[in-house]
Motif scaffolding. Structure first.
Motif, PDB file in Angstrom:
ATOM      1  N   GLU A  59       0.833  -1.198   0.000  1.00  0.00           N
ATOM      2  CA  GLU A  59       0.000   0.000   0.000  1.00  0.00           C
ATOM      3  C   GLU A  59       0.871   1.253   0.000  1.00  0.00           C
ATOM      4  O   GLU A  59       1.911   1.294   0.654  1.00  0.00           O
ATOM      5  CB  GLU A  59      -0.929   0.005   1.221  1.00  0.00           C
ATOM      6  N   ASN A  61       1.069   5.116   0.980  1.00  0.00           N
ATOM      7  CA  ASN A  61       0.407   6.047   1.890  1.00  0.00           C
ATOM      8  C   ASN A  61       0.695   7.508   1.578  1.00  0.00           C
ATOM      9  O   ASN A  61      -0.009   8.389   2.081  1.00  0.00           O
ATOM     10  CB  ASN A  61       0.841   5.747   3.335  1.00  0.00           C
ATOM     11  N   HIS A  70      -8.497   2.893  -3.841  1.00  0.00           N
ATOM     12  CA  HIS A  70      -8.369   2.711  -2.394  1.00  0.00           C
ATOM     13  C   HIS A  70      -9.159   1.480  -1.960  1.00  0.00           C
ATOM     14  O   HIS A  70     -10.034   0.992  -2.683  1.00  0.00           O
ATOM     15  CB  HIS A  70      -8.889   3.951  -1.655  1.00  0.00           C
ATOM     16  N   ARG A  71      -8.855   0.998  -0.784  1.00  0.00           N
ATOM     17  CA  ARG A  71      -9.533  -0.203  -0.290  1.00  0.00           C
ATOM     18  C   ARG A  71     -10.971   0.088   0.112  1.00  0.00           C
ATOM     19  O   ARG A  71     -11.879  -0.686  -0.172  1.00  0.00           O
ATOM     20  CB  ARG A  71      -8.750  -0.788   0.894  1.00  0.00           C
ATOM     21  N   GLU A  72     -11.218   1.189   0.794  1.00  0.00           N
ATOM     22  CA  GLU A  72     -12.556   1.516   1.289  1.00  0.00           C
ATOM     23  C   GLU A  72     -13.118   2.784   0.639  1.00  0.00           C
ATOM     24  O   GLU A  72     -14.288   2.843   0.282  1.00  0.00           O
ATOM     25  CB  GLU A  72     -12.525   1.694   2.822  1.00  0.00           C
ATOM     26  N   GLN A  73     -12.294   3.802   0.503  1.00  0.00           N
ATOM     27  CA  GLN A  73     -12.750   5.082  -0.015  1.00  0.00           C
ATOM     28  C   GLN A  73     -12.977   5.032  -1.527  1.00  0.00           C
ATOM     29  O   GLN A  73     -12.480   4.149  -2.221  1.00  0.00           O
ATOM     30  CB  GLN A  73     -11.726   6.179   0.308  1.00  0.00           C
ATOM     31  N   SER A 110      -9.724   8.079  -6.129  1.00  0.00           N
ATOM     32  CA  SER A 110      -9.304   9.462  -6.385  1.00  0.00           C
ATOM     33  C   SER A 110      -8.930   9.589  -7.858  1.00  0.00           C
ATOM     34  O   SER A 110      -8.240   8.723  -8.404  1.00  0.00           O
ATOM     35  CB  SER A 110      -8.105   9.836  -5.509  1.00  0.00           C
ATOM     36  N   PRO A 119      -6.918  10.389   0.710  1.00  0.00           N
ATOM     37  CA  PRO A 119      -7.903  10.067   1.752  1.00  0.00           C
ATOM     38  C   PRO A 119      -7.633   8.720   2.393  1.00  0.00           C
ATOM     39  O   PRO A 119      -8.097   8.445   3.497  1.00  0.00           O
ATOM     40  CB  PRO A 119      -9.230  10.066   0.985  1.00  0.00           C
ATOM     41  N   GLU A 120      -6.904   7.858   1.685  1.00  0.00           N
ATOM     42  CA  GLU A 120      -6.597   6.518   2.172  1.00  0.00           C
ATOM     43  C   GLU A 120      -5.434   5.974   1.351  1.00  0.00           C
ATOM     44  O   GLU A 120      -5.108   6.506   0.281  1.00  0.00           O
ATOM     45  CB  GLU A 120      -7.834   5.618   2.023  1.00  0.00           C
ATOM     46  N   ALA A 121      -4.795   4.933   1.851  1.00  0.00           N
ATOM     47  CA  ALA A 121      -3.682   4.333   1.125  1.00  0.00           C
ATOM     48  C   ALA A 121      -4.127   3.846  -0.250  1.00  0.00           C
ATOM     49  O   ALA A 121      -5.265   3.420  -0.441  1.00  0.00           O
ATOM     50  CB  ALA A 121      -3.097   3.176   1.932  1.00  0.00           C
TER      51      ALA A 121
END
Length: 489
Positions: A247, A249, A285-288, A291, A321-323
């Motif tokens: 990931e 970051n 991203h995994r959850e978000q 982008s 916002p997330e990795a």
């Protein structure tokens, strides 16, 4: 036409394609790809050096190398990589089939003459494949299945004759053939150990004694049955995906994969003599929600270095916002590449930016509303002939205004279109002509317009020279008053 004594097919088998592709991100990290049964399906060179082998249980592989990075098998990713290799190989072969899970089938007989013979053709293709740092086996064959079987068995026979290929085929064991375990067992039970044992039995007996699948496979091997292949077609747009081994970051960590992907974009555009009007960067991203970064270009571009500079400028302003677990680069707006006209004897500076590159970088660093440029207006009045607009504004160009302004004289409209008759430097407001000697150098050019917005003017413009020899732009009003309106460079 190819000689009947020469094979016409070439199969490229990539036994560790997904692992090798991931290994490009970090050559110092051992990687193994696991199948659904948690057994090693593929492994990188570093893992192989530790003793990791295909078919090994993952716990055993971890005992051999505790640093081993385990990744799941992804069929979609495998096919995407194969499609990328097919696109890369398209410059050496026009018929490429994507019919196999771990390799490409090439129809090569029609290409030998173009490249000066089999040996020279294979040398160029081999060098191109090796530059991608992927392990592969290549075997020729008189039928697609024959080439596939030999390469899948680990043989490298790209230049062998038909006789040599047939001899090698006959020596293959049942374990080297693309048959299921149950099919191999049924053949072993009747004493068959090699392919030669199969081909020595008449086909009619196979249809009576064994399943139809084995007989069909033998027909494909001998060429008695023709397969319907999925032939590769070059994509109309550029799309590349990058699955991150680790990931990411921080935005700076995105530059390494982007450099690799944008270089591939450069090769894609160069081979097709195209340029991109825009490039989309999609960060997964995994959850978000993903982008998205849009690189809109002031002029079409094809150089990877320029794309990377613009991406770096945009990433400096980005807060993740997330990795990031994956990256996609898309270039869909493509146009023919235009070479700029240059003067053979003009002094050049290889480090200088052209206008389009400068505008690209300004847009990447500043807000869109902060970058404006001049566009030509349809208004013949010199004070309103140009407008400052942003990228999102709709430029007003000559000829788009209401044609009902019938009293706008033709010479005024021609004056707008011929920028050579207009000075580069216009004064903010016309000033009375200074009382000094002037010499008129042109015939009068009348501009009479502006009735539609209570800004009517009627002027006769002249190119004049002052006492110091400077060219200027002056006009005379109906009241015979003279004004200075601008200077020529």
């Amino acid at each position: 036409m190819a000689s009947p004594n020469l094979p016409v097919w070439l199969y490229l088998h990539f036994p560790h394609l997904q692992a090798d592709q991931l290994s490009l991100q970090n050559p110092q990290t051992p990687i193994a790809i696991l199948d659904q049964g948690k057994r090693v399906w593929q492994h990188c060179r570093l893992a192989q050096a530790s003793g990791v082998q295909t078919g090994m249980v993952f716990t055993t592989a971890l005992q051999l190398d505790p640093e081993l990075q385990l990744q799941p098998q992804r069929s979609n990713e495998q096919q995407q990589i194969l499609a990328q290799i097919a696109d890369y190989c398209y410059q050496w072969c026009a018929r490429i089939a994507l019919s196999f899970e771990q390799g490409l089938l090439l129809e090569v007989a029609t290409m030998w003459r173009l490249f000066g013979g089999r040996a020279n053709y294979w040398q160029q293709l081999q060098q191109a494949l090796q530059s991608r740092q992927l392990r592969f086996h290549a075997a020729a064959g008189t039928t697609p299945m024959a080439a596939y079987v030999l390469a899948r068995a680990g043989y490298d026979l790209p230049l062998a004759s038909t006789q040599q290929l047939n001899q090698q085929l006959q020596q293959l064991t049942l374990q080297q053939l693309p048959l299921s375990a149950s099919q191999q067992q049924s053949l072993t039970d009747v004493g068959i150990k090699q392919l030669a044992d199969l081909t020595n039995i008449p086909m009619a007996q196979w249809r009576r004694r064994f399943s139809g699948e084995i007989a069909t496979w033998l027909e494909r091997l001998n060429g008695d049955k023709v397969d319907d292949h999925c032939w590769f077609e070059p994509p109309a747009q550029f799309v590349r995906n990058w699955h991150c081994l680790h990931e990411i970051n921080h935005s700076n960590g995105l530059l390494f994969p982007l450099q690799h992907m944008l270089k591939e974009l450069n090769h894609y555009l160069r081979r097709r003599q195209l340029a991109a009007c825009a490039v989309e960067l999609i960060l997964q991203h995994r959850e978000q929600t993903d982008s998205q970064i849009s690189l809109r270009l002031a002029q079409p571009e094809h150089q990877a270095s320029e794309f990377l500079i613009l991406a770096r400028l945009r990433l400096q302003q980005l807060s993740l916002p997330e990795a990031v677990i994956g990256i996609q680069v898309v270039a869909a707006e493509l146009v023919p590449q235009q070479q700029p006209a240059t003067d053979l004897f003009a002094a050049t500076n290889s480090h200088a930016l052209d206008g389009g590159q400068l505008l690209n970088r300004l847009r990447s660093r500043l807000a869109p509303s902060d970058v404006k440029h001049l566009v030509l207006s349809a208004d013949p009045r010199p004070e309103r002939a140009f407008q400052l607009v942003t990228e999102s504004d709709t430029p007003i160009t000559a000829g788009t205004q209401n044609s009902g302004r019938g009293d706008v004289q033709d010479n005024g409209r021609d004056h707008i279109q011929d920028s050579a008759n207009r000075p580069v430097w216009l004064l903010p407001k016309p000033i009375p002509l200074p009382n000094q000697p002037w010499e008129l150098k042109s015939a009068p050019e009348r501009i009479a317009c502006g009735w539609w917005d209570d800004g009517a003017i009627q002027r006769d413009y002249f190119v004049a020279v002052d006492q110091h020899g400077q060219l200027c732009w002056v006009f005379r009003t109906p009241a015979n008053q003279w004004f200075l309106h601008g200077w020529f460079g």
